[in-house]
Structure formats: structure tokens, C-alpha cells
Scaffold this motif. Sequence first.
Motif, mmCIF file in Angstrom:
data_model
loop_
_atom_site.group_PDB
_atom_site.id
_atom_site.type_symbol
_atom_site.label_atom_id
_atom_site.label_comp_id
_atom_site.label_asym_id
_atom_site.label_seq_id
_atom_site.Cartn_x
_atom_site.Cartn_y
_atom_site.Cartn_z
ATOM 1 N N LYS A 1 0.834 -1.203 0.000
ATOM 2 C CA LYS A 1 0.000 0.000 0.000
ATOM 3 C C LYS A 1 0.865 1.249 0.000
ATOM 4 N N ILE A 2 1.909 1.245 0.827
ATOM 5 C CA ILE A 2 2.798 2.407 0.914
ATOM 6 C C ILE A 2 3.559 2.608 -0.394
ATOM 7 N N PHE B 1 10.803 16.396 -0.612
ATOM 8 C CA PHE B 1 9.532 16.468 -1.313
ATOM 9 C C PHE B 1 8.393 16.248 -0.319
ATOM 10 N N PRO B 2 7.347 17.093 -0.337
ATOM 11 C CA PRO B 2 6.271 16.983 0.652
ATOM 12 C C PRO B 2 5.460 15.697 0.514
ATOM 13 N N VAL B 3 5.129 15.100 1.649
ATOM 14 C CA VAL B 3 4.358 13.870 1.705
ATOM 15 C C VAL B 3 3.075 14.148 2.478
ATOM 16 N N SER B 4 1.963 13.548 2.059
ATOM 17 C CA SER B 4 0.688 13.770 2.736
ATOM 18 C C SER B 4 0.731 13.242 4.169
ATOM 19 N N ASP B 5 -0.069 13.845 5.027
ATOM 20 C CA ASP B 5 -0.103 13.438 6.443
ATOM 21 C C ASP B 5 -0.514 11.977 6.593
ATOM 22 N N GLU B 6 -1.456 11.521 5.761
ATOM 23 C CA GLU B 6 -1.913 10.143 5.840
ATOM 24 C C GLU B 6 -0.793 9.160 5.499
ATOM 25 N N LEU B 7 -0.003 9.484 4.493
ATOM 26 C CA LEU B 7 1.093 8.600 4.109
ATOM 27 C C LEU B 7 2.191 8.595 5.174
ATOM 28 N N ILE B 8 2.476 9.741 5.763
ATOM 29 C CA ILE B 8 3.457 9.799 6.854
ATOM 30 C C ILE B 8 3.003 8.921 8.020
ATOM 31 N N LYS B 9 1.721 8.960 8.340
ATOM 32 C CA LYS B 9 1.165 8.146 9.430
ATOM 33 C C LYS B 9 1.336 6.651 9.127
ATOM 34 N N LEU B 10 1.056 6.266 7.894
ATOM 35 C CA LEU B 10 1.212 4.858 7.500
ATOM 36 C C LEU B 10 2.677 4.431 7.570
ATOM 37 N N MET B 11 3.583 5.309 7.180
ATOM 38 C CA MET B 11 5.003 4.968 7.188
ATOM 39 C C MET B 11 5.548 4.833 8.602
ATOM 40 N N LEU C 1 1.205 4.185 -2.908
ATOM 41 C CA LEU C 1 0.942 5.594 -2.593
ATOM 42 C C LEU C 1 2.162 6.473 -2.879
ATOM 43 N N LEU C 2 3.354 5.942 -2.657
ATOM 44 C CA LEU C 2 4.567 6.706 -2.956
ATOM 45 C C LEU C 2 4.663 6.996 -4.457
ATOM 46 N N GLN C 3 4.236 6.045 -5.269
ATOM 47 C CA GLN C 3 4.275 6.274 -6.716
ATOM 48 C C GLN C 3 3.187 7.239 -7.152
ATOM 49 N N LEU C 4 2.002 7.136 -6.529
ATOM 50 C CA LEU C 4 0.901 8.016 -6.908
ATOM 51 C C LEU C 4 1.083 9.438 -6.399
ATOM 52 N N GLU C 5 1.580 9.582 -5.172
ATOM 53 C CA GLU C 5 1.636 10.899 -4.528
ATOM 54 C C GLU C 5 2.996 11.578 -4.635
ATOM 55 N N CYS C 6 4.069 10.778 -4.748
ATOM 56 C CA CYS C 6 5.407 11.363 -4.821
ATOM 57 C C CYS C 6 6.081 11.081 -6.157
ATOM 58 N N ASP D 1 11.789 12.261 6.429
ATOM 59 C CA ASP D 1 11.797 13.239 7.520
ATOM 60 C C ASP D 1 10.392 13.288 8.112
ATOM 61 N N PHE D 2 10.179 12.515 9.179
ATOM 62 C CA PHE D 2 8.853 12.438 9.784
ATOM 63 C C PHE D 2 8.443 13.762 10.422
ATOM 64 N N LYS D 3 9.405 14.517 10.928
ATOM 65 C CA LYS D 3 9.100 15.770 11.602
ATOM 66 C C LYS D 3 8.537 16.799 10.622
ATOM 67 N N ASN D 4 9.173 16.940 9.472
ATOM 68 C CA ASN D 4 8.743 17.938 8.491
ATOM 69 C C ASN D 4 7.804 17.372 7.427
ATOM 70 N N GLY D 5 7.590 16.055 7.457
ATOM 71 C CA GLY D 5 6.675 15.436 6.501
ATOM 72 C C GLY D 5 7.177 15.481 5.076
ATOM 73 N N THR D 6 8.451 15.144 4.875
ATOM 74 C CA THR D 6 9.040 15.155 3.529
ATOM 75 C C THR D 6 9.808 13.865 3.271
ATOM 76 N N ILE D 7 10.131 13.652 2.015
ATOM 77 C CA ILE D 7 10.922 12.494 1.614
ATOM 78 C C ILE D 7 11.956 12.938 0.594
ATOM 79 N N SER D 8 13.128 12.337 0.622
ATOM 80 C CA SER D 8 14.193 12.662 -0.328
ATOM 81 C C SER D 8 14.337 11.528 -1.332
ATOM 82 N N VAL D 9 14.397 11.888 -2.600
ATOM 83 C CA VAL D 9 14.573 10.906 -3.674
ATOM 84 C C VAL D 9 15.973 11.130 -4.233
#
Length: 398
Positions: free
Chosen positions: A202-203, A257-267, A206-211, A227-235
Motif C-alpha cells: 500500500k505504501i 519532497f512533501p508527503v501527505s499526512d496520511e502517508l506519513i502516518k502509514l510509514m 501511494l509513494l508512486q501516486l503521490e510522490c 523526515d517524519f518531523k517535516n513530513g518530507t521524503i528525499s529521492v
Amino acid sequence: MKKKDSVIRYKTPAGQWRFKVSFQLSSYRVRKQNFHTKKEAEIYRDKVRLLILTDSYDGYLDSIKKVNSSSLSVRDYYDRVQKSKIRGIRKTTKHRYFLELKRHVLPVIGPKDLIDVDSSDYQRVFNRVVQSGTSSQSAKMVLACMSWLMKRALDDGLISEFPACLVKVSRKSKMVYFTDVELKSLVRVINSPLMEGKLWLKIAILLQLECFLRVGEVIGLEWRDVDFKNGTISVLRQVNHLLEISETKNSRIHSSFPVSDELIKLMKMYRLKTGGLPFLFPALGYFSKDDRSKNKLNRNIGRLNRATYHENLKQIADAAGIKRSRMSSHVLRKTGGDRLIRNGFSVHQAAFALRINPQTILRNYSTIDVNHFMMKIRTFEVSKSADETPTRDFKEIK
């Protein structure tokens, strides 16, 4: 002789139609036959005319004599090039070229001398590839590999002229992203109880669809990139087709790169399942119903491989009622890019998000979903369009 008569059609003793070149220019009498197409004969005629007019024809004839005295077979030249150091192409590209040459080209023209390869050989190779069940579009890749090898032979002075590929392959229009109905079905399945034991899948989806990650970039992700604190991911990297860590496909990256709050929660939930592994997606043997499985203590377990990921995507397609041929990691990424355009992001913003050129967006993301368009245009009002705002905020995109 008039130019229009310099290319002549004739019939061979075997009953086959061929073309020959016959003309006189200055003090030179030029004759050559056994061309399979008129265009091929005209290309040769125009080339020789230019050589004669620029006083280069004698040198051209000398080069032919030199080549004829030291010819190699296509297979021997393939072996030589494979062992040599090749600059200017990626390691993965080189691997793909030689794989296609060995699989499709060598069985057809391997024993043939390089100097005897002509345009008709492209057609022979193409026919073999298509007859094996490969699509005509994929067969174009094989022809490109063959052209690459012949151009190297020309640069190495082993052939005096490059045999042009005259095979015409029509490009079929194809929907390269999910329609509204398909995407809704996919979202319904990944949010269903069916996915409780496959949080990793699922994750990844979502990473492919959202990021907008490519499959190699998904597999290459490490927890230090999140980066869970800032809600971002580095590619920053990918796992290539040779199962090696390398730079991204076009060397473009995202550092935050910004990640949605829901995806951060799942991760955050998912990280507990991966224990102390440095990367997000291990081989599926790591996940076991038995928490004391030996794989839980195995820090040498490898990463998820592409074939496993794609097979799981096909299973999701079955559950969602989507044709298997429509589901791939590539379609997921392009669906995400298509949604950006639909929700008001500019072409340049979408290109930034996908880390590609704006021209690529215009060329590959311009296929119209007619049903979606008709539904949207029915309710669209120009007077109220200024009030519309994108449904997602990319802080980095200006």
C-alpha cells in the motif's frame, strides 16, 4: 543519363523485384544493384553524386577495398565490442543493448559479414521479434540496438557506409494512466481489509501516486530519506536493473519532497514492521506470520526485487477489476502526474514534481480521457474558473 532514370527497377532470376543505380557523372561510371527498396537506392545514388562532386569518390573506393580485406562477422564484432570499454552510455543501457542483440539480432545475422549487412536485415530481425510474440513497439528497441552496433562498426572503420533502417512501425495511441473509474477501484482495494497484511505494498503504491517515484527509486528508499518531523521524503538514488545502487534515471533528485499526512502516518506504522533495517522495502521473506522468524534477525536480507513488486501489482489489479495489462509501476507514476495537470498545476510544476522536462509532459501526458473531459467541461464555467485552487499544496513549487 537523366537523374530520374538513374534508379531502375528490375527483376532477378528468382523472380524478386530489386532496384539498381546506374549513372555517369564527370569521368565516373557508377553501377550498383540489388537494393531492396527504391529509397535505399536513391540514398546511395545521392551519396555517390556528392562524393564525385567534392572529389572524394576515389578515397571512398579505397576505403571500401580496405574494409573488404579485413571483414568481421556480426557475431565476432559483437564479442569484440562486449569486451571493450564503452563510454557515453550507462552501464544498465549497455546491459540492455547486449541482451537484445544476443536474444534477437545474432540468431538472424550473427554469421553474416559486417560489410554484407544491408537495410533488408533490419526487416528480417523485426519479423523474427514480432513472430516471437513481442509487440511491434518493443521490436523498435531491438532495431535501435542493431543500429547502435552498426554505427559503432562504421566509426571503427569496419564498414564504409551505414545500412539505414527503413522499417516503419506505426505508433498506437495508448492510455498510459488510470481512468477515474480504474483509480477509484484501485484506491478502494488498497484501503480494504485485503491489504492488512501488505502494508508495504500500500505504501509503495501511494509513494508512486503521490510522490511520483519510479519503481527503482521506491526500492532504493532508505529510512534516512524520510523526515517524519517535516513530513518530507528525499529521492536521491535508485536500484537499477543490475540490482546496484545508482543515481536516478536522469540524475535529477528531490531533497525534501512533501508527503501527505496520511502517508506519513502509514510509514510510521510500517517502520515498526521493518525493525532495524536501513531500507524501506526488504525481500518479502522478511515478513513472516511468525514474529520470531529467522529473517527478523537477518540483517543481510536483500531489498525487494522488481519482479516481486510487479507481480503483486498484477494481483491488486485482479482484485480491483483492472486489466492486468493496464497495471504497472510506470502507469502508477504517470497517473500521479496526470492528476497534477487535472487539478490545476502548470506543466512546469508537474515536470518539477516528476523530475522530467516540460516537453516530456506535453508529449507523454497529453492523452485525453474523453469521459473525464466531457464530465468536467459540462460543469465548467469560465466566469468562476478564477476561484479554483489546486487541491494540493507543494511548498517547494513556486
